[in-house]
Design a protein around this motif. Structure first.
Motif, PDB file in Angstrom:
ATOM      1  N   LYS A  66       4.035  11.058  -8.017  1.00 34.57           N
ATOM      2  CA  LYS A  66       4.426  10.486  -9.305  1.00 34.57           C
ATOM      3  C   LYS A  66       5.820  10.918  -9.733  1.00 34.57           C
ATOM      4  O   LYS A  66       6.634  10.098 -10.167  1.00 34.57           O
ATOM      5  CB  LYS A  66       3.402  10.883 -10.358  1.00 34.57           C
ATOM      6  N   SER A  67       6.144  12.223  -9.628  1.00 34.51           N
ATOM      7  CA  SER A  67       7.443  12.704 -10.102  1.00 34.51           C
ATOM      8  C   SER A  67       8.581  12.139  -9.265  1.00 34.51           C
ATOM      9  O   SER A  67       9.604  11.690  -9.799  1.00 34.51           O
ATOM     10  CB  SER A  67       7.474  14.238 -10.069  1.00 34.51           C
ATOM     11  N   SER A  68       8.450  12.139  -7.936  1.00 34.53           N
ATOM     12  CA  SER A  68       9.512  11.608  -7.079  1.00 34.53           C
ATOM     13  C   SER A  68       9.641  10.096  -7.246  1.00 34.53           C
ATOM     14  O   SER A  68      10.752   9.551  -7.223  1.00 34.53           O
ATOM     15  CB  SER A  68       9.235  11.956  -5.612  1.00 34.53           C
ATOM     16  N   PHE A  69       8.522   9.408  -7.419  1.00 36.76           N
ATOM     17  CA  PHE A  69       8.562   7.959  -7.631  1.00 36.76           C
ATOM     18  C   PHE A  69       9.281   7.637  -8.929  1.00 36.76           C
ATOM     19  O   PHE A  69      10.119   6.736  -8.980  1.00 36.76           O
ATOM     20  CB  PHE A  69       7.135   7.400  -7.658  1.00 36.76           C
ATOM     21  N   VAL A 121       0.837  -1.201   0.000  1.00 36.91           N
ATOM     22  CA  VAL A 121       0.000   0.000   0.000  1.00 36.91           C
ATOM     23  C   VAL A 121       0.873   1.252   0.000  1.00 36.91           C
ATOM     24  O   VAL A 121       0.549   2.255  -0.660  1.00 36.91           O
ATOM     25  CB  VAL A 121      -0.946  -0.011   1.213  1.00 36.91           C
ATOM     26  N   ALA A 122       2.008   1.214   0.726  1.00 37.83           N
ATOM     27  CA  ALA A 122       2.900   2.369   0.751  1.00 37.83           C
ATOM     28  C   ALA A 122       3.459   2.667  -0.633  1.00 37.83           C
ATOM     29  O   ALA A 122       3.522   3.832  -1.065  1.00 37.83           O
ATOM     30  CB  ALA A 122       4.036   2.120   1.744  1.00 37.83           C
ATOM     31  N   VAL A 123       3.876   1.613  -1.352  1.00 39.47           N
ATOM     32  CA  VAL A 123       4.385   1.816  -2.714  1.00 39.47           C
ATOM     33  C   VAL A 123       3.294   2.349  -3.629  1.00 39.47           C
ATOM     34  O   VAL A 123       3.520   3.263  -4.439  1.00 39.47           O
ATOM     35  CB  VAL A 123       4.956   0.495  -3.264  1.00 39.47           C
ATOM     36  N   VAL A 124       2.089   1.788  -3.506  1.00 39.38           N
ATOM     37  CA  VAL A 124       0.960   2.249  -4.322  1.00 39.38           C
ATOM     38  C   VAL A 124       0.664   3.719  -4.041  1.00 39.38           C
ATOM     39  O   VAL A 124       0.453   4.521  -4.967  1.00 39.38           O
ATOM     40  CB  VAL A 124      -0.279   1.376  -4.060  1.00 39.38           C
ATOM     41  N   ALA A 125       0.661   4.092  -2.770  1.00 37.08           N
ATOM     42  CA  ALA A 125       0.376   5.487  -2.406  1.00 37.08           C
ATOM     43  C   ALA A 125       1.460   6.422  -2.928  1.00 37.08           C
ATOM     44  O   ALA A 125       1.169   7.520  -3.430  1.00 37.08           O
ATOM     45  CB  ALA A 125       0.257   5.599  -0.888  1.00 37.08           C
ATOM     46  N   TRP A 126       2.718   6.003  -2.827  1.00 36.53           N
ATOM     47  CA  TRP A 126       3.815   6.833  -3.327  1.00 36.53           C
ATOM     48  C   TRP A 126       3.700   7.033  -4.837  1.00 36.53           C
ATOM     49  O   TRP A 126       3.837   8.153  -5.342  1.00 36.53           O
ATOM     50  CB  TRP A 126       5.142   6.174  -2.968  1.00 36.53           C
ATOM     51  N   ALA A 184      -4.094  -6.002  -8.528  1.00 35.50           N
ATOM     52  CA  ALA A 184      -4.753  -5.177  -9.538  1.00 35.50           C
ATOM     53  C   ALA A 184      -4.504  -3.697  -9.264  1.00 35.50           C
ATOM     54  O   ALA A 184      -4.307  -2.902 -10.193  1.00 35.50           O
ATOM     55  CB  ALA A 184      -6.249  -5.473  -9.547  1.00 35.50           C
ATOM     56  N   ALA A 185      -4.496  -3.306  -7.986  1.00 39.81           N
ATOM     57  CA  ALA A 185      -4.229  -1.907  -7.643  1.00 39.81           C
ATOM     58  C   ALA A 185      -2.810  -1.514  -8.029  1.00 39.81           C
ATOM     59  O   ALA A 185      -2.585  -0.400  -8.549  1.00 39.81           O
ATOM     60  CB  ALA A 185      -4.450  -1.697  -6.145  1.00 39.81           C
ATOM     61  N   VAL A 186      -1.856  -2.388  -7.787  1.00 43.24           N
ATOM     62  CA  VAL A 186      -0.474  -2.100  -8.178  1.00 43.24           C
ATOM     63  C   VAL A 186      -0.369  -1.946  -9.694  1.00 43.24           C
ATOM     64  O   VAL A 186       0.282  -1.015 -10.196  1.00 43.24           O
ATOM     65  CB  VAL A 186       0.471  -3.219  -7.683  1.00 43.24           C
ATOM     66  N   ALA A 187      -0.999  -2.841 -10.436  1.00 38.52           N
ATOM     67  CA  ALA A 187      -0.973  -2.741 -11.903  1.00 38.52           C
ATOM     68  C   ALA A 187      -1.580  -1.428 -12.373  1.00 38.52           C
ATOM     69  O   ALA A 187      -1.028  -0.745 -13.252  1.00 38.52           O
ATOM     70  CB  ALA A 187      -1.735  -3.916 -12.515  1.00 38.52           C
TER      71      ALA A 187
END
Length: 571
Positions: A49-52, A39-44, A472-475
């Motif tokens: 978006k730019s920092s990720f 969830v942390a990766v998904v939120a980041w 699915a959320a990660v994708a």
């Protein structure tokens, strides 16, 4: 089964009264840590978006500059080990008790294994990769774009990326898990295969949880890549056939709809949903391939099969040893390293899944089936689909260069459109991608449910569904963050630590197989014979030296005895 029968079988499995529970409760600590991290990766990725994008791009460049060699060496190691185990005496060991029988028929076993391991990827890259390499050959080959050499090289590299090596990666993971789970009765989780190295206590403790957590992360992001590719291809197909605009919104709607279908499949279980859909996938793929073969350049395809297989086997060693030291590192990262990372990230998922469906098979039967059957089918698929696209492009029958520029997902539909009833076959292709999406999500979720339930063969349905929704959320988030590039980057980064885990898995597996009495007495091969010959020669030399020294000492002792008895000097 009694304790006595197990002892006589030589399987090494513990008796019934000490076997671990094969359906334990979920590991709430592992689930909590895994869910929070995903969830942390998904939120980041969603809100930063730019920092990720900046962080992931920097990390990717560092990995490719410093560890491309590790991916290449590891992939070669897995292939060699699979071949050695398949032909060795360990091949007769059964994955289960010595009298166990396979749980699934050969057809169902192959269908489920193939659907879980390659489905969406073959649909996405089956035309796209050969066509891309034909129009823009790999830099190390020196082939001219659009030439006969480029066509041969295109199919050779497609085989290299999709046949023996990836299935060797899956085979090692699946073999270790099936052996630990069914032969040793330690549960269906990755950490259970490390007991010979770290011990049972650590495998059940923090170290084991860390291994299982890495497997969960690899599975989440590796499968999310496949689901993202599936969404891209279905959206492109709808755009071409139905005029539905291919946008991020369309892709997200596709992911949501197919995820809902996956939930329904998950509730039906392994013996219904996954088995039926996998069989349907196999039949539909065969129908589509036969159609293209018969209505496409049939003779050309028949020519490409032996020619490209021979070229692939001839050039396997050079292709398998390229690390970017003398070639374009960017190309290597975009293709070979990405593929090895993708297969490694899929290894816990596909390995656990094929282990789950392979109870009762021998190691030799398992490895031959895993290596040769899917690889053979993949060769035929690439020759028919990719070979047809190459022939259409080289003869000018279709303008496929524009499709390649639009993305690999457009190549398949452009090729089908150049053949009769292209609209109908395009819908069949989209149906295939969607069913592969569902079976991939279903299988991967089942595996992650097992990994986070202490190896349970029947994890709770709510846990399976939860992991599927997270995938699915990660994708979806990675598609929004950067499309195909973000999917590839995430796959490579997550796979890096898992390379070390997989190499350790090889060590643990070999160590335990050497102690299994089910392998029978050692049959000395050439290497063993050479080793024994060296030992014999060294031993003989040592023996001769010792005997000579012993003889001199005895003579000296006799001489001293004679001196003392006679009192006269001895010559």
């Amino acid at each position: 089964m009694t304790s006595d029968s197990i002892d006589h079988s030589g399987s090494g499995a513990p008796p019934d009264d000490v076997r671990p529970d094969l359906d334990p409760a979920p590991d709430r600590t592992l689930i909590t840590v895994g869910v929070l991290a995903v969830v942390a990766v998904v939120a980041w990725a969603a809100w930063g978006k730019s920092s990720f994008d900046s962080a992931s791009s920097t990390a990717l460049a560092w990995v490719l500059d410093n560890f491309a060699w590790l991916f290449v060496v590891a992939a070669d190691t897995f292939l060699v080990l699979c071949l050695v185990l398949a032909v060795s005496r360990y091949g007769r060991i059964r994955l289960g008790a010595d009298d166990s029988e396979p749980e699934f028929t050969n057809l169902a076993w192959i269908a489920m294994m193939f659907s879980a391991g390659m489905g969406i990827g073959l649909m996405f890259y089956g035309v796209g990769e050969p066509l891309t390499h034909f129009l823009s050959p790999p830099p190390a080959t020196g082939a001219q774009p659009g030439s006969g050499d480029a066509a041969r090289t295109a199919l050779e590299y497609s085989f290299f990326h999709w046949t023996l090596t990836p299935w060797a990666i899956y085979g090692i993971a699946g073999l270790a898990l099936a052996y630990a789970g069914f032969r040793k009765q330690r549960g269906n989780r990755l950490s259970s295969a490390f007991v010979p190295l770290i011990g049972a206590r650590r495998a059940d403790g923090r170290v084991g949880r860390c291994i299982d957590l890495l497997a969960v992360f690899a599975t989440v992001f590796g499968t999310a890549t496949s689901l993202g590719l599936g969404a891209l291809q279905v959206a492109e197909g709808l755009d071409i056939t139905s005029g539905v605009h291919n946008s991020r919104t369309t892709q997200l709607v596709i992911i949501a709809a197919l995820s809902a279908a996956f939930v329904l499949s998950a509730f039906s279980g392994l013996h219904k949903g996954v088995k039926w859909l996998s069989t349907i996938n196999l039949v539909l793929a065969a129908v589509l391939m036969v159609f293209v073969f018969l209505l496409g350049p049939t003779v050309y395809v028949l020519d490409t099969i032996p020619a490209s297989i021979g070229g692939y086997l001839h050039d396997l060693l050079p292709m398998a040893s390229r690390t970017g030291a003398f070639t374009d590192r960017a190309w290597l990262g975009a293709w070979t390293v990405f593929y090895w990372a993708w297969w490694l990230s899929w290894a816990p998922f596909v390995g656990t899944f094929i282990a789950r469906i392979s109870r009762g098979r021998t190691i030799r039967e398992f490895l031959i089936g895993v290596l040769l059957v899917p690889s053979g089918a993949t060769v035929i698929w690439f020759c028919v689909m990719g070979g047809t696209a190459i022939r259409l492009a080289s003869t000018g029958a279709a303008d496929l260069a524009g499709a390649v520029r639009d993305g690999a997902e457009a190549s398949l539909f452009a090729t089908l459109d150049a053949l009769p009833i292209g609209t109908v076959t395009s819908y069949i292709a989209m149906a295939l991608v969607m069913t592969y999406f569902i079976t991939s999500a279903d299988s991967a979720s089942l595996v992650m449910g097992s990994l986070t339930s202490r190896g349970s063969l029947h994890p709770p349905t709510w846990l399976v569904v939860m992991w599927g929704v997270l995938m699915a959320a990660v994708a979806a988030v990675l598609l929004v963050a950067g499309g195909l590039k973000s999917l590839q980057t995430a796959t490579i980064l997550v796979a890096l630590p898992f390379v070390v885990v997989m190499l350790g898995l090889c060590w643990s597996l070999v160590k335990e197989l050497r102690e299994d009495p089910g392998a029978g007495p050692s049959r000395h091969g050439a290497l063993h014979g050479l080793r024994d010959a060296v030992r014999t020669m060294v031993g003989d030399a040592i023996t001769e030296q010792g005997a000579a020294r012993h003889h001199r000492l005895r003579r000296a002792a006799k001489s001293r005895t004679g001196d003392e008895s006679s009192g006269t000097p001895q010559p």
